[in-house]
Scaffold this active site. Structure first.
Site, PDB file in Angstrom:
ATOM      1  N   GLY A 144       8.463   6.006   7.653  1.00 54.86           N
ATOM      2  CA  GLY A 144       8.898   5.013   6.688  1.00 54.86           C
ATOM      3  C   GLY A 144       8.471   3.610   7.071  1.00 54.86           C
ATOM      4  N   GLY A 146       8.744  -0.079   8.660  1.00 54.59           N
ATOM      5  CA  GLY A 146       9.363  -0.694   9.830  1.00 54.59           C
ATOM      6  C   GLY A 146       8.553  -0.505  11.087  1.00 54.59           C
ATOM      7  N   GLY A 147       8.910  -1.301  12.106  1.00 52.02           N
ATOM      8  CA  GLY A 147       8.183  -1.288  13.365  1.00 52.02           C
ATOM      9  C   GLY A 147       8.320   0.011  14.126  1.00 52.02           C
ATOM     10  N   GLU A 169       5.366   8.628   1.908  1.00 49.92           N
ATOM     11  CA  GLU A 169       5.322   7.668   0.807  1.00 49.92           C
ATOM     12  C   GLU A 169       4.351   6.529   1.079  1.00 49.92           C
ATOM     13  OE1 GLU A 169       9.129   6.456  -0.972  1.00 49.92           O
ATOM     14  OE2 GLU A 169       8.545   4.398  -0.540  1.00 49.92           O
ATOM     15  N   GLY A 266      12.144   6.260  -1.060  1.00 52.09           N
ATOM     16  CA  GLY A 266      12.232   7.701  -0.879  1.00 52.09           C
ATOM     17  C   GLY A 266      13.151   8.099   0.255  1.00 52.09           C
TER      18      GLY A 266
END
Length: 368
Positions: A144, A146-147, A169, A266
């Site tokens: 997803g 983010g770091g 996604e 998602g």
């Protein structure tokens, strides 16, 4: 449908921006219900056969874009630029619009918004190392925003494992590095031979790499985010972030202190997919603490305060990871979940969480 930096800035200036709570793939239905008279999108200039690639975004709008272009009562506006990477679909999903379906074509020299990877902190690295240990050879990976998810992909690129697939996604710089490492074979069982995404967001280097790259397929969100489709992949492992989680497993992933911060996207779809296959796992990552106005708070809480918006319900959640370790929630009681989450919380907050978990024993509320 999403609150990004622009929306948050406008809200801070007093603008009234409403938010529509919906999973990303439900926007297909919402577009169809609204049937906007004017629709606009970005694309590449037409190729020799008149096809304009939809570049970095498939999402939920493709069907409605085509309907708008083919309806004489509606208008389809397409901005084209040679700086948009030409990308491709898979099979019958072409990921392109033909010039014959475009009402207004605007030529420009615009470039897609580029966002470099955030420099990972020591906490990010610790979380990513725990997650890396959960990813087996041959896994099909979704990461997803983010770091931490991007860091996980980078660690996998540097590690000893391999034979991975990619189905998610968003395509990121971390997934690019993983694919460049030669460790991605995409022997997934579905969409074999290509990495699958519905949009891409990252650096200019990522966009240049995606240009004319037939190893990555952009598909509509209903095909990418469907839990059933994700679970059909070989050993699916989904890796996503969160803002906070309570001891029952309720996840807040798109709001901060009740204010919309991002979007649902998602999140629940990918978290729930692991329940449909015995060899799939869902991982939620978050740092153990956050500092707000100089106060250190635990991201793992006994319960969420009244008015909190829950992104993903407790019955969907599988594994939770912080820099302190891994908590397995699936199949556990609220008491057991609370005790497991206390062990991966910051030490300063563990006793409070253990006490709440004890109160929740026997199906009782942790609040009493």
């Amino acid at each position: 449908g999403f609150y990004g930096p622009l929306e948050r800035m406008l809200r801070a200036q007093g603008a009234n921006l409403g938010f529509v709570p919906a999973d990303f793939r439900r926007y297909i239905r919402l577009y169809a219900e609204v049937a906007p008279r004017v629709m606009a999108t970005a694309a590449t200039p037409p190729d020799s056969e008149g096809w304009c690639s939809l570049s970095l975004h498939a999402g939920a709008s493709i069907d409605e874009l085509l309907k708008a272009g083919r309806d004489p009562e509606r208008v389809l506006v397409v901005e084209t630029s040679p700086n948009f990477p030409r990308t491709y679909g898979f099979g019958e999903e072409r990921h392109a619009i033909h010039v014959d379906d475009i009402d207004v074509l605007v030529e420009s020299d615009a470039s897609p918004f580029a966002m470099d990877d955030v420099t990972p902190t020591d906490t990010d690295r610790a979380i990513a190392a725990h997650v890396e240990a959960l990813v087996r050879d041959g896994a099909t990976i979704q990461t997803g925003i983010g770091g931490v998810p991007s860091m996980v992909a980078s660690l996998l690129a540097e590690g000893d494992g391999g034979d991975y697939g990619i189905h998610g996604e968003m395509f990121t710089d971390g997934l690019m590095r993983l694919q460049q490492s030669g460790k991605v074979t995409n022997r997934k069982g579905t969409y074999d031979g290509v990495s699958v995404a519905t949009f891409a967001l990252g650096s200019r280097a990522l966009y240049d790499w995606l240009d004319e790259n037939h190893d990555v397929a952009f598909l509509p969100v209903e095909l990418v985010n469907s839990p059933e489709a994700v679970s059909k992949n070989r050993t699916a492992v989904t890796i996503n972030g969160a803002m906070s989680i309570d001891i029952s497993g309720q996840v807040v992933a798109d709001t901060i202190d009740g204010n919309q911060y991002s979007g649902i996207g998602g999140h629940e779809d990918f978290v729930s997919a692991s329940a449909l296959s015995l060899d799939s796992r869902s991982i939620i990552c978050l740092p153990s603490t956050v500092t707000v106005a100089g106060e250190v708070r635990s991201r793992i809480v006994p319960w969420h305060p009244a008015g909190t918006f829950i992104t993903t319900p407790r019955h969907q959640v599988d594994l939770v990871v912080t820099e302190y370790g891994i908590a397995e929630l699936q199949g556990h009681t609220v008491h057991q979940r609370g005790m497991a989450l206390a062990e991966i919380a910051h030490p300063d907050f563990r006793e409070e969480l253990r006490a709440a978990a004890q109160r929740a024993s026997g199906g009782s509320s942790p609040l009493r």
